[in-house]
Design a protein around this motif. Structure first.
Motif, mmCIF file in Angstrom:
data_model
loop_
_atom_site.group_PDB
_atom_site.id
_atom_site.type_symbol
_atom_site.label_atom_id
_atom_site.label_comp_id
_atom_site.label_asym_id
_atom_site.label_seq_id
_atom_site.Cartn_x
_atom_site.Cartn_y
_atom_site.Cartn_z
ATOM 1 N N HIS A 1 -6.322 -3.135 -1.597
ATOM 2 C CA HIS A 1 -7.009 -1.871 -1.333
ATOM 3 C C HIS A 1 -7.707 -1.360 -2.588
ATOM 4 O O HIS A 1 -7.082 -1.271 -3.659
ATOM 5 N N THR B 1 -5.769 2.198 -3.620
ATOM 6 C CA THR B 1 -4.314 2.241 -3.827
ATOM 7 C C THR B 1 -3.779 0.980 -4.479
ATOM 8 O O THR B 1 -2.661 0.982 -5.000
ATOM 9 N N ASP C 1 -2.824 -1.535 -2.840
ATOM 10 C CA ASP C 1 -1.866 -2.108 -1.891
ATOM 11 C C ASP C 1 -2.395 -3.449 -1.361
ATOM 12 O O ASP C 1 -3.553 -3.550 -0.951
ATOM 13 N N TRP C 2 -1.547 -4.462 -1.382
ATOM 14 C CA TRP C 2 -1.933 -5.781 -0.863
ATOM 15 C C TRP C 2 -1.593 -5.837 0.623
ATOM 16 O O TRP C 2 -0.431 -5.948 1.006
ATOM 17 N N TYR C 3 -2.610 -5.764 1.485
ATOM 18 C CA TYR C 3 -2.372 -5.728 2.933
ATOM 19 C C TYR C 3 -3.580 -6.342 3.643
ATOM 20 O O TYR C 3 -4.498 -5.632 4.081
ATOM 21 N N GLU D 1 -4.657 2.872 7.267
ATOM 22 C CA GLU D 1 -4.327 3.261 5.896
ATOM 23 C C GLU D 1 -3.197 4.291 5.888
ATOM 24 O O GLU D 1 -2.275 4.232 5.060
ATOM 25 N N ARG E 1 0.143 2.665 6.857
ATOM 26 C CA ARG E 1 0.556 1.761 5.786
ATOM 27 C C ARG E 1 1.109 2.554 4.600
ATOM 28 O O ARG E 1 2.054 2.116 3.918
ATOM 29 N N ALA E 2 0.548 3.726 4.347
ATOM 30 C CA ALA E 2 1.008 4.558 3.228
ATOM 31 C C ALA E 2 2.323 5.272 3.527
ATOM 32 O O ALA E 2 3.003 5.738 2.607
ATOM 33 N N ARG F 1 5.499 4.776 3.873
ATOM 34 C CA ARG F 1 6.597 3.839 3.649
ATOM 35 C C ARG F 1 7.943 4.398 4.115
ATOM 36 O O ARG F 1 8.873 3.641 4.396
#
Length: 824
Positions: free
Chosen positions: A458, A461, A463-465, A565, A568-569, A571
């Motif tokens: 991303h 962020t 973030d690996w997604y 997003e 995914r954020a 958590r």
């Protein structure tokens, strides 16, 4: 005189108009219809139904029944009067091989007709049908698009032998092999060229018992029964005939027609049912119903009953076709009994219906409609009202991938199945790549492609997604591509299509998308939905296959990305008991992004479970699934397939790499029907993937696998080294011609080492020759130094040193030559 000539011209014009001879038509109006039968009661009642429907449909031109009988059968045969007939010597028992194969009588009968019938000398177009067919309207070849050299036929997708070794063995032009049959409409010149080959190729395939297996022929019984169909396809390939397919003309009773399609041919070769009533032609194999006065096939439900049992308009049309088929045959039997001198049958409600004006209106000839029209039953036993509708909306299919080998072999499989499925419209691969990935990527030519900046990492962020690339790519495509498609079909790369996915069949509409059930999305029922959408009650547990109107997608796509997003954020709510994700890793955030985004717009889905199945799951009886989704591991006996195990294996750019073949269907346990059907679907999925890879390698001009020392590398071993070697062979450009050139270079290095070794052997031999010559020269110089008079010792030594130095230079040149050759 001038007035008389003008009068004659006017009469000629009027005459041509009345007779249907349109001067603008390429073909004259001379059609002959053929169908093939044998001297059995089984074919007699089919003949009665066929001939009655032939007359009702007002098919132009004469008809001939090709009747194959032995002399013994003919002595007791009672049905010579049932149709205009040409007697054909029976080949059910082959006169040379003794093989019992009645289906060969069809091509044998056509050959006999061409040779012995006067009608064959006075015709331009021939329509060839099967006896177990009911005509609903005239079949005019040129109106269907037939041309000389381009016959029209129905598509028979199960003739998989056109794609594999069977075609390579039995025709010089396997690339011309068309999977067709059932309905054939062709020019007489084409038939004259084809017929002898149709017969000889049928004999050839029938004798090839070594290739009768289901995985080669598609014959579920593996008995060579469909050899005649392959005889036709291979014979047509030999003479260069390419067919125009028309899936709208013929339908099997029991199937549901596409909306707007009016079939004009019913092929009752398979069992079918309406409610508790059913019909199977094989149950009447010895039935003398033609000669039993007053006896008809069991009456099907009336139109009023059919209307009450099915609310879906299109499915109801399918049921009406089923009862029309059997009612038309019964009507033909009634007329045949009367013609045969049978007493008038007693009155009954059913007989009254068959003789009614209403039934006559319901079964009046259907014409080939352009544009398509929809027929709707509007009242009990009333005439169907034909209402014009607009043509089918345009469709565009999308699927999302990344620049890694894992998605390349999935792309090959999906694209292969897309072309086989009959899916309307175009398809686009949404390819998400970083700039660095794109420089080294080799799969640009695998599919029509729209390139998308990767969001796997991303940009904000970190973030690996990678799953987020799916909604991000759809947003990018909508913002950068102008499309005239009205509906978008969105698939995943790990899918195999088995049939078309259309909005009209599954009733998608503006504001009403269609999708498949994902019941494990339990977050739609708990606090997750309440946190991430204002309308948790509108959250549908769907995914996999999506059919959506383009206007809905334009409103929805950005929400899909934003909600992905957002989830995914979050958590704090990754837990399995909240999301249903067994890994509790937030991996299915994109799926929730879809459901929550749709809920925000209150897009409620039509959830259709009959569209998609996971291989390894037990199918619902009678459901023809349109998509395999091989996202999970599946097994057949000791064989298994798990896509995750092939993540890093380059199956696409390594010549002839395929997955381990699944078991042969003939080895499956037959006792449990559910397990059998499950395993057959699993085998079909795996075989389709492998067939896609084989055809891909063939298109890449991979060397003949039979000439390779190791034609099928074990791609499961040493995956790491496989990846490293793949990088070694990559090129830096992205043009397809450069990629193809690189492919050839890779295969020459990895698969054909013999050429390299042959070159080395050549230079070694050459080196030995030069060494021998050099040695000989040195010895001559040495010898001459001792024998020559007046030659000093120093000079002799100098000469020897010079000769030795020249020899070294020769060796050095040889080494340089060898090095340059090895580097090629």
């Amino acid at each position: 005189m001038a007035r008389f000539l003008a009068f004659v011209l006017v009469l000629s014009f009027l005459g041509s108009s009345i007779s249907g001879q349109n001067p603008g038509l390429e073909a004259p109006y001379r059609i002959h219809t053929l169908f093939s039968v044998e001297c059995q009661n089984y074919f007699d009642w089919q003949t009665v139904g066929f001939m009655h429907s032939f007359r009702k449909a007002r098919q132009p031109g004469p008809v001939t029944r090709l009747l194959s009988c032995t002399d013994e059968e003919k002595l007791n045969y009672k049905g010579m009067h049932l149709a205009p007939t040409l007697e054909v010597p029976s080949m059910s028992r082959h006169p040379k091989t003794g093989d019992w194969y009645p289906a060969i009588n069809k091509p044998a009968g056509v050959v006999h007709w061409l040779k012995h019938s006067k009608d064959a000398q006075n015709v331009d177009w021939v329509v060839i049908l099967d006896a177990d067919m009911i005509l609903r309207g005239p079949i005019i070849p040129w109106e269907l698009g037939a041309e000389r050299g381009r016959p029209v036929a129905a598509y028979y997708g199960y003739l998989i032998g056109c794609d594999n070794i069977l075609a390579k063995l039995h025709t010089k032009h396997p690339e011309l092999c068309d999977k067709v049959g059932g309905l054939l409409a062709m020019h007489i010149d084409d038939l004259r060229a084809l017929a002898p080959l149709w017969l000889s190729k049928t004999e050839e395939v029938r004798e090839d018992r070594a290739h009768w297996a289901t995985n080669i022929t598609g014959d579920i019984y593996g008995t060579g029964w469909i050899s005649e169909m392959y005889g036709y396809s291979f014979g047509a390939a030999e003479v260069g005939l390419r067919h125009k397919f028309n899936d709208n003309l013929m339908i099997y009773p029991g199937y549901t027609p596409l909306p707007g399609v009016e079939p004009i041919l019913l092929h009752y070769g398979l069992p079918f049912s309406v409610g508790n009533w059913s019909f199977n032609k094989l149950q009447h194999h010895e039935d003398g119903i033609v000669y039993d006065c007053g006896r008809l096939f069991p009456e099907p439900p009336y139109p009023r009953e059919v209307k009450a049992m099915e609310s879906d308009r299109n499915k109801r049309r399918g049921l009406f076709l089923s009862i029309e088929c059997i009612n038309t045959m019964n009507e033909g039997l009634l007329l045949q009994h009367a013609k045969h001198g049978c007493p008038k049958p007693k009155w009954s409600k059913y007989l009254s219906f068959l003789k009614s004006k209403t039934f006559a209106e319901l079964t009046q000839p259907k014409l080939l409609l352009t544009p398509p029209r929809v027929q709707i039953e509007v009242a009990e036993e009333r005439k169907e009202i034909v209402e014009p509708t607009k043509p089918y909306p345009k469709i565009h299919t999308l699927f999302s991938t990344e620049c890694i080998p894992y998605f390349d072999w999935q792309t090959v499989g999906l694209m292969h199945s897309f072309h086989l499925s009959g899916q309307p419209g175009n398809i686009t691969r949404l390819l998400s790549c970083t700039d660095e990935d794109l420089k080294n990527y080799k799969g640009h030519d695998l599919a029509p492609t729209h390139y998308v900046p990767s969001m796997s990492l991303h940009p904000l962020t970190g973030d690996w997604y990678p799953a987020i690339n799916k909604p991000a790519a759809v947003v990018h495509w909508l913002n950068h591509v102008n499309t005239d498609a009205e509906y978008i079909v969105i698939l995943d790369a790990d899918m195999i299509m088995r049939g078309p996915i259309t909005p009209w069949e599954f009733n998608a509409a503006r504001g009403r998308p269609v999708s498949t059930p994902y019941e494990y999305l339990i977050g739609c029922d708990n606090e997750l939905a309440k946190l991430h959408t204002h309308h948790p009650d509108a959250c549908d547990k769907v995914g996999g296959v999506i059919i959506m109107h383009i206007d809905d997608l334009r409103e929805f796509a950005l929400l899909w990305l934003l909600k992905t997003e957002e989830v995914r954020a979050d958590r704090a709510h990754y837990a399995t008991n909240i999301t249903g994700d067994i890994y509790a890793s937030g991996w299915i955030s994109e799926m929730y992004g879809y459901s929550f985004g749709a809920a925000e717009l209150q897009l409620r889905h039509l959830i259709r479970s009959e569209i998609l199945i996971y291989p390894g799951y037990v199918p619902q009886p009678g459901v023809k699934y349109r998509v395999f989704h091989y996202g999970l591991e599946f097994k057949v006996g000791n064989w298994s397939f798990d896509k995750a195990k092939w993540r890093d294996v380059d199956m696409v750019h390594r010549c002839w790499a395929t997955f381990p073949d699944p078991p042969d269907p003939s080895t499956l346990e037959q006792t449990d029907e559910d397990s059998l059907q499950r395993d057959l679907l699993s085998i079909e999925c795996a075989r389709t993937l492998n067939e896609a890879l084989r055809l891909h390698h063939k298109r890449r001009n991979c060397p003949d696998p039979t000439a390779l020392s190791n034609p099928k590398p074990d791609t499961t071993n040493d995956i790491t080294s496989s990846r490293k070697f793949g990088r070694f062979a990559e090129n830096k450009g992205i043009k397809s011609n450069m990629v193809l050139g690189n492919h050839s270079r890779e295969s020459s290095l990895t698969k054909v080492p013999d050429g390299l070794f042959s070159t080395l052997r050549f230079w070694i031999i050459l080196l030995w020759v030069f060494s021998g010559i050099g040695f000989t020269l040195v010895m001559l110089v040495v010898f001459s130094s001792y024998t020559s008079k007046g030659t000093s010792k120093g000079k002799s030594n100098k000469n020897r040193r010079r000769s030795y130095t020249g020899f070294l230079r020769t060796n050095d040149r040889d080494r340089q030559t060898r090095k340059s050759d090895v580097s090629l």
